[in-house]
Design a protein around this motif. Structure first.
Motif, PDB file in Angstrom:
ATOM      1  N   PHE A 157       1.261  -1.333  -0.422  1.00 12.61           N
ATOM      2  CA  PHE A 157      -0.122  -0.270  -0.013  1.00 12.61           C
ATOM      3  C   PHE A 157       0.925   0.917  -0.083  1.00 12.61           C
ATOM      4  N   SER A 158       2.445   1.566   0.174  1.00 20.87           N
ATOM      5  CA  SER A 158       3.040   1.898   0.034  1.00 20.87           C
ATOM      6  C   SER A 158       2.709   3.246  -1.042  1.00 20.87           C
ATOM      7  N   LEU A 160      -0.012   4.682  -2.101  1.00 22.35           N
ATOM      8  CA  LEU A 160      -1.320   5.280  -1.764  1.00 22.35           C
ATOM      9  C   LEU A 160      -1.885   6.078  -0.249  1.00 22.35           C
ATOM     10  N   ARG A 165      -5.162   4.174   1.082  1.00 24.93           N
ATOM     11  CA  ARG A 165      -4.480   2.898   1.917  1.00 24.93           C
ATOM     12  C   ARG A 165      -5.572   2.073   2.812  1.00 24.93           C
ATOM     13  N   GLN A 169      -6.473  -1.527   2.667  1.00 32.43           N
ATOM     14  CA  GLN A 169      -6.385  -2.524   3.447  1.00 32.43           C
ATOM     15  C   GLN A 169      -7.340  -3.557   4.300  1.00 32.43           C
ATOM     16  N   GLU A 190      -0.169   0.873  10.479  1.00 33.26           N
ATOM     17  CA  GLU A 190      -0.507  -0.054   9.180  1.00 33.26           C
ATOM     18  C   GLU A 190      -0.777  -1.828  10.092  1.00 33.26           C
TER      19      GLU A 190
END
Length: 240
Positions: A157-158, A160, A165, A169, A190
């Protein structure tokens, strides 16, 4: 999907004779494990060792499944880079694994996943027409489409923004429920939100970080979630 199984990675990894890490990591069956540690400590290398990918060094140790069976054909892997094939559309990239295996591709399911990641209207676009975040969401859809019992995610998700994000998730937690997941992340928030188990990695050891006594997926604004991520961030900063 077959029954979930756990994984143990135990041993040392060296690059040009220099120790990168000495680790003993166990992934509980059907649970999310988040792996954190400073950059360069070998988190992505651990991820690559499990499916037997090239690591640029030498590993002396073992990678074993708790059910004693080979791992081939039971792993879905998402790398840091999206690895989209530039000559295929977003939809075709999601379907590529099934087509390479000669399996019947479930196009309807692939389109549903693209819809869930907000990209159905871009299904026919090639990667060069997509932003970095859109490409990462396409790669996530491809990984989720594979429907494997063991899922390896390297900072998925880096690229986003914060809102997207959180949405992704939640999608991953929903779709991957009951699977064994290893998520490499640099984000304590996260990890605290998603993990059944948090592992902090250094060159010399791996240690378990206590998670809140609430089930994942945890509410972002829960005081217990916030307290855990705050303490975890302080620990990671002190260890750097």
């Amino acid at each position: 999907m077959t029954a979930p199984f756990g994984i143990r990675v135990a041993g040392q990894h060296r690059i040009n004779g220099h120790l990168l890490f000495d680790a003993d990591i166990t992934l509980p069956a059907g649970r999310w494990t988040c792996l954190l540690g400073r950059s360069g400590v070998g988190k992505s290398t651990v991820l690559r060792l499990i499916p037997g990918l090239e690591t640029g060094g030498r590993f002396t140790g073992t990678v074993t499944a708790t059910d004693g069976k080979p791992l081939q054909g039971r792993i879905s892997y998402m790398a840091q880079s999206d690895l989209l094939l530039p000559w295929l559309s977003a939809l075709e990239n999601v379907l590529i694994g099934a087509r390479l295996r000669g399996a019947q591709a479930d196009v309807a399911r692939a389109r549903r996943l693209l819809d869930r990641v907000g990209l159905l209207s871009h299904a026919d676009k090639r990667p060069h027409m997509l932003s970095g975040g859109m490409r990462q969401r396409t790669a996530l859809a491809r990984t989720l489409f594979e429907n494997r019992p063991l899922v390896l995610l390297d900072e998925p998700f880096s690229a986003l923004d914060a809102g997207t994000r959180a949405d992704m998730q939640e999608l991953a937690a929903e779709v991957l429920q009951g699977r064994t997941v290893l998520l490499v992340t640099h984000d304590p928030s996260e990890a605290t939100r998603l993990a059944d188990q948090i592992i902090v990695m250094t060159a010399r050891q791996t240690s378990i970080w206590p998670v809140p006594d609430t089930p994942a997926l945890r509410a972002i604004d829960d005081p217990r979630t916030f307290d855990c991520q705050t303490r975890l961030l302080a620990h990671l900063r002190a260890a750097a």
